[in-house]
Design an enzyme around this catalytic site. Structure first.
Site: not given
Ligand SMILES: *Cc1c(COP(=O)(O)O)cnc(C)c1O
Length: 344
Positions: A82, A184, A220
């Protein structure tokens, strides 16, 4: 070497400086060999790209002890991949996947004394971060970067069990259609700070963001993906038709466990906000909490009460939670490679 003597159950979720971090710098077209260092500070030019055009991305995962006292982490390969995707989208040089995993192992081993004991509920949170250190004035990618991994012990996310939370439909948007919602990047969080401060003031735990294009579909929250359970016990996962949902490692693992371990039907598809009234359970997924149950969504005048209520996790989400955390802790055999051993 001796384990640090912290009040593990009560350390909360804030930065505690540990002894070592990993640093590699990118210069002249390549990443250097990288090293473990004690220096927790960063000195950079006032003109560094990260400070002006937010060229930065990060990751989050955790290391913890199993019952037989091994130190492990969960699916670091997915975080490595990622971060490659995030870097690529931001015109940063990707840090190679194999080196990412090795660097995670090195940092955790160096900070072994900071890995909380089994059963405390606390974990060692690992934060990889990459940012532009090179000078920029015109809007361009920089030509120098730093990749760093530090870690900090964090307390149990839920003390005394996971209580369902109440969230609100945000008046703000998180991610533009076809923007950067699927990576991210710190920039996705900068704009979420004002909405989250306001949501907290109003008594909500999180913001639920809808698709920014039409404000019709559920995407989300600020930092967690969403799962629903329908009346027939199927798992329903919102999909973004504009690719603006972050691919959560936790959510992808839950989908796999639901289908292949628990035999549930899993549907990933666009979910309209108005459809929420047909679901019986809802949860937020991310590394920190694994799953937080949601009991209530407020959309201005309208309130969606999730039938599982405000007292405890619904039965399907509980089962998913117990199975996934069971795999993470080594009580349940999971797919090969999910639990990544760092130290025996
Ligand atoms: C990090 C994050 C998540 C959760 O991801 P994980 O890999 O399960 O920790 C979900 N949404 C956003 C916007 C994120 O930055």
């Amino acid at each position: 070497m001796a384990q640090k003597n912290l009040d593990w159950e009560n350390i909360g979720f804030s930065y505690i400086k540990t002894d070592y971090r990993y640093v590699s710098n990118y210069k002249d077209g390549k990443w250097d060999d990288g090293q473990i260092t004690e220096d927790s500070t960063i000195v950079m030019s006032e003109d560094a790209g990260v400070l002006h055009y937010a060229q930065e991305c990060f990751e989050g995962l955790k290391a913890y002890r199993t019952e037989d006292n091994r130190i492990v982490c969960f699916r670091p390969d997915l975080n490595a991949e990622r971060m490659v995707d995030s870097a690529t989208r931001l015109e940063m040089p990707p840090f190679p996947k194999e080196r990412f995993i090795k660097a995670v192992e090195e940092v955790v081993k160096a900070n072994e004394d900071w890995v909380p004991p089994y059963g405390s509920g606390a974990t060692l949170y690992i934060r990889p971060v990459m940012f532009a250190t090179g000078n920029v004035i015109g809007v361009n990618p920089a030509d120098e970067y730093q990749f760093r991994i530090f870690c900090t012990p964090v307390g149990p996310y839920f003390k005394g069990g996971a209580k369902p939370i109440s969230i609100k439909v945000s008046d703000f948007d998180r991610a533009a259609p076809h923007g950067t919602g699927n990576i991210k990047a710190g920039l996705n969080y900068a704009m979420s700070l004002h909405p989250i401060v306001k949501a907290h003031e109003e008594g909500f735990a999180e913001n639920l963001y809808l698709d920014a294009g039409t404000r019709t579909y559920v995407e989300e929250t600020g930092g967690a993906n969403i799962i629903f359970v329908d009346k027939d016990g199927n798992l329903v996962i919102p999909r973004s038709y504009t690719d603006s949902i972050l691919p959560s490692v936790t959510r992808r693992s839950i989908a796999y466990v639901a289908e292949h371990v628990l035999g549930l039907k899993v549907e990933e598809r666009p979910v309209k906000l108005e459809e929420v009234s047909s679901f019986v359970e809802m949860g937020l997924c991310g590394t920190a909490a694994v799953i937080s149950p949601v009991g209530k969504i407020t959309d201005h005048g309208k309130v969606y009460e999730i039938p599982s209520g405000m007292d405890e996790m619904g039965p399907v989400i509980k089962k998913l939670y117990d199975t996934l955390t069971g795999i993470q802790m080594g009580h349940i055999e999971g797919p090969a490679g999910w639990v990544h051993e760092i130290k025996k």
